[in-house]
Each structure stands twice: as C-alpha cells, then as structure tokens.
Design a protein around this motif. Structure first.
Motif, PDB file in Angstrom:
ATOM      1  N   GLY A  43       0.693  -1.298   0.036  1.00 53.95           N
ATOM      2  CA  GLY A  43       0.001   0.009   0.159  1.00 53.95           C
ATOM      3  C   GLY A  43       0.661   1.205  -0.015  1.00 53.95           C
ATOM      4  N   SER A  44       0.124   2.400  -0.259  1.00 52.72           N
ATOM      5  CA  SER A  44       0.867   3.590  -0.075  1.00 52.72           C
ATOM      6  C   SER A  44       1.337   4.234   1.073  1.00 52.72           C
ATOM      7  CB  SER A  44      -0.119   4.754  -0.788  1.00 52.72           C
ATOM      8  OG  SER A  44      -1.497   4.593  -0.009  1.00 52.72           O
ATOM      9  N   ASP A  69       0.993  -9.965   3.756  1.00 54.19           N
ATOM     10  CA  ASP A  69       0.150 -10.423   2.667  1.00 54.19           C
ATOM     11  C   ASP A  69       0.882 -10.144   1.252  1.00 54.19           C
ATOM     12  OD1 ASP A  69      -0.811  -7.993   2.152  1.00 54.19           O
ATOM     13  OD2 ASP A  69      -2.476  -8.527   1.073  1.00 54.19           O
ATOM     14  N   ARG A  71       0.494 -10.544  -3.323  1.00 53.83           N
ATOM     15  CA  ARG A  71       0.116 -11.115  -4.506  1.00 53.83           C
ATOM     16  C   ARG A  71       0.961 -12.173  -5.007  1.00 53.83           C
ATOM     17  NH1 ARG A  71      -1.018  -6.284  -2.646  1.00 53.83           N
ATOM     18  NH2 ARG A  71      -2.287  -5.303  -3.489  1.00 53.83           N
ATOM     19  N   ASN A  81       4.347  -6.523  -2.914  1.00 51.29           N
ATOM     20  CA  ASN A  81       4.599  -5.848  -1.731  1.00 51.29           C
ATOM     21  C   ASN A  81       5.978  -6.439  -1.550  1.00 51.29           C
ATOM     22  OD1 ASN A  81       1.787  -5.034  -1.517  1.00 51.29           O
ATOM     23  ND2 ASN A  81       1.308  -6.647   0.004  1.00 51.29           N
ATOM     24  N   GLY A 134      -2.666  -2.672   6.390  1.00 49.05           N
ATOM     25  CA  GLY A 134      -3.572  -1.665   6.157  1.00 49.05           C
ATOM     26  C   GLY A 134      -4.991  -1.952   6.270  1.00 49.05           C
ATOM     27  N   MET A 135      -5.682  -1.029   5.940  1.00 50.14           N
ATOM     28  CA  MET A 135      -7.420  -1.432   5.710  1.00 50.14           C
ATOM     29  C   MET A 135      -7.806  -0.900   4.549  1.00 50.14           C
ATOM     30  SD  MET A 135     -10.906  -0.458   7.696  1.00 50.14           S
ATOM     31  CE  MET A 135     -10.760   1.144   7.040  1.00 50.14           C
ATOM     32  N   HIS A 140     -11.367  -4.639   4.489  1.00 53.83           N
ATOM     33  CA  HIS A 140     -10.442  -5.899   4.474  1.00 53.83           C
ATOM     34  C   HIS A 140      -9.137  -5.546   4.958  1.00 53.83           C
ATOM     35  CE1 HIS A 140      -8.445  -4.464   0.381  1.00 53.83           C
ATOM     36  NE2 HIS A 140      -7.314  -4.963   1.193  1.00 53.83           N
ATOM     37  N   ALA A 142      -4.628  -7.273   5.578  1.00 49.77           N
ATOM     38  CA  ALA A 142      -3.926  -8.142   4.620  1.00 49.77           C
ATOM     39  C   ALA A 142      -4.536  -8.529   3.343  1.00 49.77           C
ATOM     40  CB  ALA A 142      -3.444  -9.214   5.465  1.00 49.77           C
ATOM     41  N   ARG A 171      -3.773 -14.125  -3.968  1.00 51.89           N
ATOM     42  CA  ARG A 171      -3.029 -13.605  -2.824  1.00 51.89           C
ATOM     43  C   ARG A 171      -2.919 -14.648  -1.924  1.00 51.89           C
ATOM     44  NH1 ARG A 171      -4.099  -7.769  -1.766  1.00 51.89           N
ATOM     45  NH2 ARG A 171      -5.419  -7.026  -3.500  1.00 51.89           N
ATOM     46  N   LYS A 194     -11.749   5.600   3.491  1.00 52.62           N
ATOM     47  CA  LYS A 194     -11.766   4.693   4.484  1.00 52.62           C
ATOM     48  C   LYS A 194     -12.620   4.914   5.705  1.00 52.62           C
ATOM     49  CE  LYS A 194      -8.132   2.870   2.786  1.00 52.62           C
ATOM     50  NZ  LYS A 194      -6.723   2.890   2.878  1.00 52.62           N
TER      51      LYS A 194
HETATM   52  O1  LIG Z   1      -2.774  -3.882  -0.924  1.00 52.18           O
HETATM   53  C1  LIG Z   1      -2.282  -4.852  -0.219  1.00 52.18           C
HETATM   54  O2  LIG Z   1      -1.242  -5.201  -0.096  1.00 52.18           O
HETATM   55  C2  LIG Z   1      -3.012  -5.341   1.202  1.00 52.18           C
HETATM   56  O3  LIG Z   1      -3.628  -6.262   0.715  1.00 52.18           O
HETATM   57  C3  LIG Z   1      -4.035  -4.409   1.721  1.00 52.18           C
HETATM   58  O4  LIG Z   1      -4.578  -4.897   2.884  1.00 52.18           O
HETATM   59  C4  LIG Z   1      -3.671  -2.894   1.806  1.00 52.18           C
HETATM   60  O5  LIG Z   1      -3.049  -2.733   3.156  1.00 52.18           O
HETATM   61  C5  LIG Z   1      -5.102  -2.277   1.837  1.00 52.18           C
HETATM   62  O6  LIG Z   1      -5.713  -2.371   0.880  1.00 52.18           O
HETATM   63  C6  LIG Z   1      -4.751  -0.732   2.363  1.00 52.18           C
HETATM   64  O7  LIG Z   1      -3.811  -0.180   1.130  1.00 52.18           O
HETATM   65  P1  LIG Z   1      -3.665   1.364   1.286  1.00 52.18           P
HETATM   66  O8  LIG Z   1      -2.864   1.721   2.517  1.00 52.18           O
HETATM   67  O9  LIG Z   1      -2.754   1.657  -0.090  1.00 52.18           O
HETATM   68  O10 LIG Z   1      -5.010   2.087   1.132  1.00 52.18           O
END
Ligand SMILES: O=C(O)[C@H](O)[C@@H](O)[C@H](O)[C@H](O)COP(=O)(O)O
Length: 232
Positions: A43-44, A69, A71, A81, A134-135, A140, A142, A171, A194
């Motif tokens: 994630g970002s 987690d 891909r 990741n 992250g969420m 969701h 992970a 994933r 979010k």
């Molecule tokens: O994308 C991923 O690798 C994770 O699966 C995912 O759980 C991620 O942490 C959330 O989607 C939040 O992502 P952001 O922080 O980029 O919104």
C-alpha cells in the motif's frame, strides 16, 4: 484487545509515527531476544514508512522480514509488496522472506510453502514482534476480504481471491490466528475513502465477515491504528 485509534494530521505524520514505533520495537526486541521479527504490508502509506526507515540506522541482519500478504506474483512485479520493500529498504536477503511465488504452481501451494518457511524460521508457535497492516476501503486487511473463506482459516497462512481489485491475481495472506498471536499489530490507515469503515470499526459495529478488520484482536499484544485526518 480493543484497538487504540490515534488520529494524526496527514499521511506523512502517520508514516513518521510508524517509523518511530518500528525503531523502538526493533531496538527492544533485538536487545531482549537478539532479533526483530516483523511482517511488512503493501500500500501507499507503508511506502512512505519504508522511505523513512531507509534513512535510519537499523541492523537488518537481525531483522526477519515477512509479508502479511502479497500477490501471487514475482517480487519483480510492480504490484508485489515484497518488491516494494526490496526496492526501498536495504533488506538482508538471508533474513527476508518474500512469498515464494516463483517456485510455486499456484497460490494455494505458495501459501503452504510460505507457512513451511515461516515455521522453519520461527518455530511451531510463530509470534511476530510487529505485524504491519492496512485497511482497504471495503474493510479488508492483509488479503482477508469480506465474505471469503480465508476469514475462517485455521492455518497460519492461506490463499485468497481478491475479487475485482487490480490486479486480479490470487493472494497469499497471514490468517487471523497468526496476526493475533503477535506482540504488536500496527495499522496504517489513510484517506477519506476509509472514513466510513473506520467509523464502523470504532463502534465495533458489524461482523468479521462484513468488516474483516474486526477480526484483528491480539490475544496478548498491542493493537494500534494510526489514522490520518481524512480517515478519522
Ligand atoms: O494491498 C495490499 O497489499 C494489502 O492487501 C491491503 O490489505 C492494503 O494494506 C489495504 O488495501 C490498504 O492499502 P492502502 O494503504 O494502499 O490504502
């Protein structure tokens, strides 16, 4: 364990706070147990965190790095990741464990293999010093997506299908039992998209099936959620 929600001004403040926590936990774990066992996220916001960590003094040879987690893709993919972390951080190859996508036939085999590697490195009762998460907009975390069977997995690692999220690849993900065994779980949550799910999370409203973040409840560990203003 109820989460501690900590609102911060913006994504940079979230990343800085997370970096300070990462450093403190790493120092304490290395002093106490000789190593720091961490699961990184995608994630970002983690990207900002990794850029800060790359400038800090850390003994990466004593840091075991897994991924909460990923891909089912090679780390060379821009969607990986592990690839992100490998590009930004001076990780030690001997103590870094990307999901073994390149040596597995499919995501199910990859999850089994990843669990095997994890148990070999951490023992039969794996306990992370820190799991970063992250969420997603749908709640969701992970790769534990609403309504999916991975939510009730009893293994340490499993595989899942994200549905329509890009890229549409399977994933590999930590399960709730693994996440909840951690000493510390730290969420980085940023962005106005979010906000609605954060409100439900704070109210403890809904079920794990509809709002997977509710399934994160460390048995004997801390649970902290860093939020930027837009998300909180
Ligand atoms: O994308 C991923 O690798 C994770 O699966 C995912 O759980 C991620 O942490 C959330 O989607 C939040 O992502 P952001 O922080 O980029 O919104």
């Amino acid at each position: 364990m109820q989460p501690t929600f900590l609102p911060l001004p913006d994504p940079n403040a979230v990343a800085s706070d997370a970096a300070a926590r990462f450093l403190a936990l790493a120092e304490a774990a290395i002093a106490e147990r000789g190593r720091f066992v961490v699961a990184l996220a995608g994630g970002s916001t983690p990207e900002r965190l990794y850029k800060i960590l790359a400038t800090r003094e850390l003994d990466w040879t004593k840091i075991l790095v897994f991924f909460s987690d990923d891909r089912f893709l090679s780390p060379a993919s821009r969607f990986s990741n592990a690839g992100l972390a490998l590009r930004l951080l001076p990780l030690n190859p001997k103590t870094t464990y990307p999901v073994p996508a390149e040596t597995s036939l499919d995501a199910a085999e990859c999850a089994t293999q990843y669990e095997r590697e994890l148990l070999a490195a951490l023992g039969s009762e794996p306990r992370f010093d820190l799991v970063l998460l992250g969420m997603g907009e749908d709640g969701h975390t992970a790769s534990l997506f609403p309504g999916k069977t991975a939510l009730s997995a009893t293994s340490w690692v499993t595989h899942s299908t994200p549905g329509v999220l890009p890229p549409p690849v399977d994933r590999i993900t930590f399960t709730f039992p693994l996440i909840n065994a951690a000493r510390n779980v730290l969420f980085l949550v940023t962005g106005a998209n979010k906000k609605a799910k954060v409100a439900l999370w704070k109210a403890n409203s809904g079920s794990v099936s509809t709002l997977p973040v509710l399934g994160v409840a460390p048995t004997d560990g801390t649970l902290t959620v860093l939020l930027d203003e837009a998300a909180s």
